[in-house]
Scaffold this motif. Structure first.
Motif, PDB file in Angstrom:
ATOM      1  N   GLU A 249     -60.230 -23.527 -16.765  1.00  0.00           N
ATOM      2  CA  GLU A 249     -60.159 -24.400 -17.836  1.00  0.00           C
ATOM      3  C   GLU A 249     -58.654 -24.593 -18.057  1.00  0.00           C
ATOM      4  N   LYS A 250     -57.769 -23.820 -17.720  1.00  0.00           N
ATOM      5  CA  LYS A 250     -56.300 -24.017 -17.871  1.00  0.00           C
ATOM      6  C   LYS A 250     -55.679 -25.262 -17.069  1.00  0.00           C
ATOM      7  N   SER A 251     -56.351 -25.503 -16.018  1.00  0.00           N
ATOM      8  CA  SER A 251     -55.946 -26.688 -15.114  1.00  0.00           C
ATOM      9  C   SER A 251     -56.896 -27.827 -15.496  1.00  0.00           C
TER      10      SER A 251
ATOM     11  N   ALA B 253     -56.350 -31.647 -14.130  1.00  0.00           N
ATOM     12  CA  ALA B 253     -57.531 -32.195 -13.012  1.00  0.00           C
ATOM     13  C   ALA B 253     -58.152 -33.549 -13.623  1.00  0.00           C
ATOM     14  N   GLY B 254     -58.333 -33.559 -14.819  1.00  0.00           N
ATOM     15  CA  GLY B 254     -58.627 -34.807 -15.541  1.00  0.00           C
ATOM     16  C   GLY B 254     -57.838 -36.144 -15.094  1.00  0.00           C
TER      17      GLY B 254
ATOM     18  N   GLU C 283     -50.697 -25.956  -9.059  1.00  0.00           N
ATOM     19  CA  GLU C 283     -50.630 -27.731  -8.818  1.00  0.00           C
ATOM     20  C   GLU C 283     -50.299 -28.368 -10.131  1.00  0.00           C
ATOM     21  N   SER C 284     -50.729 -27.672 -11.381  1.00  0.00           N
ATOM     22  CA  SER C 284     -50.551 -28.310 -12.555  1.00  0.00           C
ATOM     23  C   SER C 284     -49.214 -28.154 -12.925  1.00  0.00           C
ATOM     24  N   GLU C 285     -48.464 -27.132 -12.702  1.00  0.00           N
ATOM     25  CA  GLU C 285     -46.988 -26.817 -13.047  1.00  0.00           C
ATOM     26  C   GLU C 285     -46.082 -27.922 -12.195  1.00  0.00           C
TER      27      GLU C 285
END
Length: 594
Positions: free
Chosen positions: A506-508, A512-513, A558-560
């Motif tokens: 859920e953190k990413s 992802a969206g 990847e998010s960071e």
């Protein structure tokens, strides 16, 4: 292998006949087993085939299914174990009819009655079972060592849909258990590749008897593939000067009487519909409509060649026992085209069609195929339009063109269209028998029947020649072919879902969206897997079940970093990159149909 010939002598069987003798004997043993299990059964035809054997059976109101096959097979094994001798005898037609009537075999009696009055009918008998047959057969039932029943289907008596639908039991027989084991291995491979199973699992298409047998419906993912095939072939055709049209799915009976299809093809057409004193039929092919488009205006030699293309909806009344998903249905869409040419343009236009076929095959990696020049059977006075001079001219012209083009081909009698010879390109799929995928037909007949004309250089009116051609065949069948060749793992440009975005947790999910939206805005077919499942499960599901070419994995790293990790279905490797570079890579693959 020793066999019993119909003159009563026992001799060695030629090697090329061994499988046919085994399979024909197996059909008789199967019929005997069915008769023991179902005493009221009546038998129609039961031949050996290139693939195995079958028997068409009337079991009254009873319906057999695949679940009944083990019981019939067990009874066959019992008959084999009894080691019954095959015996041969013969009767004159009248006596043969009487024998079959006494035994309650109404279909056999009718079949014998269709034979000449002076016919002598041979019968083979093993134990209590007797059957008309020309033989040869095994000498004892025990010689049948390796067989298996495979399926239950349906068939009309005498292949006429006005007659009763019979139950067809299918089977295979081989010389050795090793050959049967190899067949079963291939059957398992065919099952793994069956486009009907894969199509259901991947949610590509569906059928429902309430809609109608042989009338498949393409679901969103399947229609995405279908649309890509349509766009692909239309663009190829546009680049070659084709003009695309759209014509109705129905036509008057008069239209097909004019074309000749009514006389030669009406058994394969749906029944007539009467509306306001007009008679209509669902169209089985598109050439009559395209003839009328040509006839709609005057043409000069300067207008030719005129290339008319259409992805056309067609309907044919196929027997229910022959229906097979989207490979063979009662509704399908042909990649059809008709080229109106002058006689001196035939060579170049056939050459362009051949080049287009091989260009398409290169894009799809199709290498296992052969070319066939399909000719008429001059002895068949029913199937073919009767004009010996036209046929001689057309066949010689097409043969000469293919030879001049350097196309390697074999010739097959009796495979032409009713109006003219054709080049058939037969593909050998990963499993199963070869079938025709592409075709180019030379037609001097229909232009005459529709009184088509063009004004030649000297001001005189001439009749054009028509090339009927299909490159993908029907889009439905071509899609079935691709599903079975790839096991549903389409190349990226065709895949119903090209990319799946898989957040690790859920953190990413937010990042992802955003990645999902960027890919969607890039006009790529993408899905976001938001399920609360472990990433390993999501990857396996995307790769094995949905067969997605690329999985974009989004975790905290990847998010960071504002990057993505891409897992490639083909290599099963994962690499990290910028989203923009990944989008360009996928677009390049799509542009090149890689």
């Amino acid at each position: 292998m020793k066999v019993l010939f119909n003159d009563g002598h026992v001799g060695e069987c030629p090697e090329e006949l061994e499988l046919r003798v085994l399979r024909h004997s197996a059909a008789h043993i199967m019929a005997q087993a069915v008769k023991r299990l179902y005493p009221d059964a009546h038998f129609a035809y039961g031949p050996a085939t290139d693939e195995g054997f079958y028997y068409d059976i009337d079991i009254g109101d009873r319906t057999l299914s695949d679940e009944d096959l083990p019981a019939v097979e067990a009874e066959m094994q019992k008959i084999v174990g009894e080691n019954l001798p095959f015996k041969v005898s013969s009767l004159l037609r009248t006596e043969a009819v009487r024998l079959m009537q006494e035994r309650g075999e109404k279909y056999k009696a009718e079949h014998i009655s269709d034979l000449p009055e002076d016919a002598v009918i041979t019968f083979y008998q093993q134990g209590e079972y007797i059957d008309m047959c020309v033989g040869p057969h095994l000498t004892y039932t025990k010689a049948l060592k390796s067989f298996k029943l495979t399926a239950v289907s349906g068939a009309y008596w005498k292949n006429n849909r006005e007659n009763k639908m019979l139950t067809r039991l299918n089977g295979v027989a081989f010389r050795t258990k090793e050959e049967l084991a190899e067949y079963e291995r291939q059957a398992e491979e065919a099952k793994a590749r069956d486009h009907r199973r894969i199509g259901k699992e991947m949610k590509l298409f569906m059928t429902d008897d309430l809609v109608g047998k042989g009338l498949p419906m393409f679901l969103p993912k399947g229609y995405a593939v279908w649309q890509q095939l349509e766009a692909y072939i239309k663009e190829k055709e546009r680049m070659l000067g084709y003009q695309h049209v759209m014509t109705p799915c129905v036509g008057t009976v008069g239209l097909y009487e004019t074309s000749g299809h009514w006389a030669h093809y009406k058994e394969n057409m749906f029944p007539v519909m009467e509306v306001e004193d007009e008679k209509f039929v669902l169209r089985p092919m598109n050439c009559p409509h395209h003839m009328m488009i040509y006839a709609n205006q005057r043409h000069s030699y300067r207008d030719l060649p005129l290339r008319i293309g259409e992805i056309a909806h067609d309907f044919r009344f196929e027997p229910s026992g022959t229906l097979k998903g989207i490979e063979r249905g009662r509704h399908f869409c042909q990649n059809d085209a008709h080229l109106f040419v002058t006689p001196d343009q035939i060579r170049d236009e056939v050459g362009r069609v051949v080049d287009l076929i091989f260009d398409v095959y290169k894009d799809f990696g199709i290498t296992d195929y052969r070319c066939v020049l399909s000719l008429r059977d001059p002895e068949d006075k029913v199937k073919y339009y009767q004009d010996d001079e036209m046929w001689t001219h057309a066949e010689s012209a097409l043969r000469a063109v293919l030879t001049e083009l350097g196309v390697q081909f074999s010739e097959e009698i009796g495979e032409a269209a009713f109006y003219g010879p054709k080049l058939d390109v037969n593909v050998k799929p990963a499993v199963g028998a070869e079938y025709t995928l592409s075709t180019c037909q030379l037609d001097f007949c229909l232009p005459e029947r529709f009184h088509l004309k063009y004004t030649d250089r000297d001001g005189t009116e001439k009749t054009p020649v028509v090339l009927h051609r299909a490159i993908l065949g029907s889009l439905d069948r071509f899609m079935a072919y691709l599903i079975e060749e790839t096991k549903g793992a389409f190349p990226v440009w065709l895949a119903p879902v090209q990319i799946k975005v898989l957040p690790v947790s859920e953190k990413s999910l937010d990042y992802a969206g955003k990645v999902y939206e960027e890919l969607r805005r890039a006009h790529l077919r993408v899905e976001l897997d938001e399920r609360n499942e472990k990433i390993g499960y999501k990857i396996r599901s995307a790769r094995q079940d949905d067969k997605v070419p690329y999985m974009v994995i989004i975790g905290e790293k990847e998010s960071e970093e504002g990057k993505i990790s891409v897992r490639d279905r083909a290599t099963d490797r994962t690499a990290t990159c910028l989203l923009e570079s990944f989008v360009e890579k996928v677009r390049e693959e799509i542009r090149n149909h890689r």
